[in-house]
Scaffold this motif. Structure first.
Motif, PDB file in Angstrom:
ATOM      1  N   GLY A   5      51.061  30.604  29.628  1.00 57.12           N
ATOM      2  CA  GLY A   5      50.716  31.941  30.755  1.00 57.12           C
ATOM      3  C   GLY A   5      49.722  31.824  31.510  1.00 57.12           C
ATOM      4  N   THR A   6      49.106  30.601  31.383  1.00 59.61           N
ATOM      5  CA  THR A   6      47.683  30.890  32.055  1.00 59.61           C
ATOM      6  C   THR A   6      47.876  31.324  33.636  1.00 59.61           C
ATOM      7  OG1 THR A   6      46.829  29.107  30.706  1.00 59.61           O
ATOM      8  CG2 THR A   6      45.634  29.486  32.950  1.00 59.61           C
ATOM      9  N   THR A   7      48.705  30.598  34.239  1.00 56.42           N
ATOM     10  CA  THR A   7      48.714  30.754  35.762  1.00 56.42           C
ATOM     11  C   THR A   7      49.267  32.200  35.875  1.00 56.42           C
ATOM     12  OG1 THR A   7      49.557  28.309  36.373  1.00 56.42           O
ATOM     13  CG2 THR A   7      50.101  30.174  37.993  1.00 56.42           C
ATOM     14  N   PHE A   8      50.244  32.609  35.114  1.00 52.28           N
ATOM     15  CA  PHE A   8      50.904  33.969  35.289  1.00 52.28           C
ATOM     16  C   PHE A   8      49.714  35.028  34.860  1.00 52.28           C
ATOM     17  CE2 PHE A   8      53.005  37.760  33.098  1.00 52.28           C
ATOM     18  CZ  PHE A   8      53.503  38.328  34.295  1.00 52.28           C
ATOM     19  N   LYS A   9      48.841  34.787  33.898  1.00 50.81           N
ATOM     20  CA  LYS A   9      47.555  35.698  33.703  1.00 50.81           C
ATOM     21  C   LYS A   9      46.804  35.853  34.894  1.00 50.81           C
ATOM     22  CE  LYS A   9      47.631  35.113  28.774  1.00 50.81           C
ATOM     23  NZ  LYS A   9      47.023  34.328  27.662  1.00 50.81           N
ATOM     24  N   ASP A  10      46.568  34.458  35.446  1.00 50.53           N
ATOM     25  CA  ASP A  10      45.996  34.585  36.692  1.00 50.53           C
ATOM     26  C   ASP A  10      46.192  35.225  37.990  1.00 50.53           C
ATOM     27  OD1 ASP A  10      44.162  32.663  35.529  1.00 50.53           O
ATOM     28  OD2 ASP A  10      45.021  30.864  36.697  1.00 50.53           O
ATOM     29  N   ASN A  11      47.788  35.086  38.143  1.00 46.45           N
ATOM     30  CA  ASN A  11      48.166  35.979  39.146  1.00 46.45           C
ATOM     31  C   ASN A  11      48.384  37.461  38.872  1.00 46.45           C
ATOM     32  OD1 ASN A  11      49.034  33.562  40.315  1.00 46.45           O
ATOM     33  ND2 ASN A  11      51.070  33.358  39.478  1.00 46.45           N
ATOM     34  N   VAL A  12      48.518  37.845  37.735  1.00 51.04           N
ATOM     35  CA  VAL A  12      48.534  39.322  37.397  1.00 51.04           C
ATOM     36  C   VAL A  12      47.148  39.900  37.674  1.00 51.04           C
ATOM     37  CG1 VAL A  12      48.646  41.110  35.569  1.00 51.04           C
ATOM     38  CG2 VAL A  12      50.259  39.347  35.647  1.00 51.04           C
ATOM     39  N   TYR A  13      46.152  39.148  37.114  1.00 46.04           N
ATOM     40  CA  TYR A  13      44.732  39.455  37.484  1.00 46.04           C
ATOM     41  C   TYR A  13      44.642  39.560  39.097  1.00 46.04           C
ATOM     42  CZ  TYR A  13      39.688  39.213  37.972  1.00 46.04           C
ATOM     43  OH  TYR A  13      38.371  39.687  38.546  1.00 46.04           O
ATOM     44  N   ALA A  14      44.884  38.655  39.740  1.00 46.51           N
ATOM     45  CA  ALA A  14      44.564  38.591  41.172  1.00 46.51           C
ATOM     46  C   ALA A  14      45.495  39.911  41.879  1.00 46.51           C
ATOM     47  CB  ALA A  14      45.088  37.210  41.886  1.00 46.51           C
ATOM     48  N   GLN A  15      46.647  40.132  41.336  1.00 44.05           N
ATOM     49  CA  GLN A  15      47.258  41.243  41.895  1.00 44.05           C
ATOM     50  C   GLN A  15      46.616  42.627  41.630  1.00 44.05           C
ATOM     51  OE1 GLN A  15      50.195  41.013  43.844  1.00 44.05           O
ATOM     52  NE2 GLN A  15      49.671  43.324  44.403  1.00 44.05           N
ATOM     53  N   VAL A  16      46.216  42.831  40.494  1.00 46.28           N
ATOM     54  CA  VAL A  16      45.337  43.918  40.212  1.00 46.28           C
ATOM     55  C   VAL A  16      44.124  43.909  41.367  1.00 46.28           C
ATOM     56  CG1 VAL A  16      43.668  45.025  38.461  1.00 46.28           C
ATOM     57  CG2 VAL A  16      46.134  44.320  37.698  1.00 46.28           C
ATOM     58  N   GLN A  17      43.519  43.211  41.413  1.00 46.91           N
ATOM     59  CA  GLN A  17      42.250  43.170  42.141  1.00 46.91           C
ATOM     60  C   GLN A  17      42.674  43.533  43.569  1.00 46.91           C
ATOM     61  OE1 GLN A  17      39.123  43.291  41.317  1.00 46.91           O
ATOM     62  NE2 GLN A  17      39.750  43.168  39.016  1.00 46.91           N
ATOM     63  N   ARG A  18      43.978  42.870  44.068  1.00 45.75           N
ATOM     64  CA  ARG A  18      44.422  43.162  45.480  1.00 45.75           C
ATOM     65  C   ARG A  18      44.796  44.760  45.534  1.00 45.75           C
ATOM     66  NH1 ARG A  18      46.547  37.852  45.159  1.00 45.75           N
ATOM     67  NH2 ARG A  18      48.513  38.637  44.366  1.00 45.75           N
ATOM     68  N   TYR A  19      45.291  45.058  44.591  1.00 44.33           N
ATOM     69  CA  TYR A  19      45.740  46.679  44.379  1.00 44.33           C
ATOM     70  C   TYR A  19      44.412  47.506  44.579  1.00 44.33           C
ATOM     71  CZ  TYR A  19      50.617  46.079  43.283  1.00 44.33           C
ATOM     72  OH  TYR A  19      51.918  45.840  43.227  1.00 44.33           O
ATOM     73  N   LEU A  20      43.350  47.201  44.008  1.00 49.13           N
ATOM     74  CA  LEU A  20      42.235  47.968  43.934  1.00 49.13           C
ATOM     75  C   LEU A  20      41.408  47.858  45.140  1.00 49.13           C
ATOM     76  CD1 LEU A  20      41.037  47.365  40.050  1.00 49.13           C
ATOM     77  CD2 LEU A  20      41.793  49.520  41.100  1.00 49.13           C
ATOM     78  N   ALA A  21      41.474  46.619  45.653  1.00 49.09           N
ATOM     79  CA  ALA A  21      40.887  46.356  46.981  1.00 49.09           C
ATOM     80  C   ALA A  21      41.384  46.913  48.226  1.00 49.09           C
ATOM     81  CB  ALA A  21      40.608  44.966  47.292  1.00 49.09           C
ATOM     82  N   GLY A  22      42.730  47.318  47.934  1.00 49.01           N
ATOM     83  CA  GLY A  22      43.513  47.977  48.942  1.00 49.01           C
ATOM     84  C   GLY A  22      44.181  46.644  49.996  1.00 49.01           C
ATOM     85  N   GLU A  23      44.282  45.456  49.588  1.00 46.90           N
ATOM     86  CA  GLU A  23      44.496  44.469  50.166  1.00 46.90           C
ATOM     87  C   GLU A  23      46.273  44.544  49.913  1.00 46.90           C
ATOM     88  OE1 GLU A  23      42.980  40.981  48.802  1.00 46.90           O
ATOM     89  OE2 GLU A  23      41.205  41.595  49.335  1.00 46.90           O
ATOM     90  N   SER A  24      46.828  45.114  48.857  1.00 48.21           N
ATOM     91  CA  SER A  24      48.244  45.414  48.685  1.00 48.21           C
ATOM     92  C   SER A  24      48.458  46.795  48.326  1.00 48.21           C
ATOM     93  CB  SER A  24      48.645  44.616  47.344  1.00 48.21           C
ATOM     94  OG  SER A  24      48.762  43.288  47.448  1.00 48.21           O
ATOM     95  N   LYS A  25      49.479  47.467  48.767  1.00 49.31           N
ATOM     96  CA  LYS A  25      49.642  48.858  48.845  1.00 49.31           C
ATOM     97  C   LYS A  25      49.972  49.267  47.589  1.00 49.31           C
ATOM     98  CE  LYS A  25      51.612  53.021  51.243  1.00 49.31           C
ATOM     99  NZ  LYS A  25      52.471  53.378  52.453  1.00 49.31           N
ATOM    100  N   LEU A  26      49.533  49.825  46.682  1.00 49.18           N
ATOM    101  CA  LEU A  26      50.353  50.441  45.401  1.00 49.18           C
ATOM    102  C   LEU A  26      51.393  51.516  45.907  1.00 49.18           C
ATOM    103  CD1 LEU A  26      49.254  50.196  42.437  1.00 49.18           C
ATOM    104  CD2 LEU A  26      48.384  52.363  42.479  1.00 49.18           C
ATOM    105  N   PRO A  27      52.472  51.032  44.919  1.00 49.06           N
ATOM    106  CA  PRO A  27      53.536  52.155  45.198  1.00 49.06           C
ATOM    107  C   PRO A  27      53.033  53.373  45.117  1.00 49.06           C
ATOM    108  CG  PRO A  27      54.140  50.142  43.780  1.00 49.06           C
ATOM    109  CD  PRO A  27      52.822  50.107  44.028  1.00 49.06           C
TER     110      PRO A  27
END
Length: 220
Positions: free
Chosen positions: A167-189
């Motif tokens: 699960g290490t890679t999956f956890k890395d990806n979930v963490y990165a996605q949260v940071q993208r949401y908070l930074a506005g790099e990904s639009k939160l639904p």
């Protein structure tokens, strides 16, 4: 830094007791009187979440309901509201199912189980990779929900008898996605954003979620 801004006016009172039994009405009223910080058990927290979610999203004709078995989404039929059914009354299951619903577009919300493909526990490594690709955004949103409530979040690989890896890679990806949401790099639904705003307004006195509240080591 981009912040998820709460709506200035979020009411926690409800006026939809019509049709409830006296026992149900009394239970609803007792939940309404409780502040989140006064809730002592998971059952109380689930009651609070159901009551408030169903208020906050009544305009979308959808309700959150306990399920006795596995989670499932039921689209609206004959004017009856759509149902987001979560598993066994678990709070974390409710947040997970809401996160999937919040990502689904209008077309998927017309389909049973939101039209998602699902392979059961016991997946191969290849199937698990596909599963994790689909789960990154929902679980990132679930982590946002959990932190807004002040609850611990744990990723789910959901493959106890298969090849789930560590699960290490999956956890890395979930963490990165949260940071993208908070930074506005990904639009939160839209609906995920609305729920976070409502939670923050009710529970955090309007304090927005900050990126430093989310650390990669919290997922281990």
């Amino acid at each position: 830094m981009h912040q998820l801004q709460p709506q200035p006016e979020v009411t926690t009172s409800l006026q939809f007791n019509t049709g409830l039994t006296s026992e149900q009405s009394e239970k609803t009223a007792s939940v309404q009187r409780l502040q989140w910080t006064d809730l002592k058990t998971e059952v109380q927290q689930v009651d609070w979440l159901i009551l408030h979610f169903n208020q906050w999203f009544s305009h979308l004709n959808v309700v959150l309901v306990r399920g006795d078995f596995e989670p499932e989404y039921f689209p609206s039929i004959d004017q009856a509201p759509a149902r987001i059914q979560f598993a066994h009354g678990f709070f974390n299951s409710a947040l997970h199912e809401i996160s999937h619903w919040s990502i689904a577009g209008e077309k998927r919300r017309l389909l049973s189980d939101l039209g998602y493909w699902y392979a059961p526990d016991g997946r191969t490594a290849e199937q698990q990779t596909l599963f994790e690709q689909v789960e990154v955004k929902p679980q990132a949103i679930e982590w946002l929900f959990s932190n807004a409530f002040g609850r611990k979040f744990q990723v789910s690989l959901d493959n106890l008898t298969g090849d789930g890896g560590n699960g290490t890679t999956f956890k890395d990806n979930v963490y990165a996605q949260v940071q993208r949401y908070l930074a506005g790099e990904s639009k939160l639904p839209r609906d995920a954003k609305h729920l976070i705003e409502c939670i923050c307004a009710c529970i955090r006195s309007g304090k927005t979620l900050q990126s430093d509240e989310f650390r990669r080591e919290m997922l281990d």
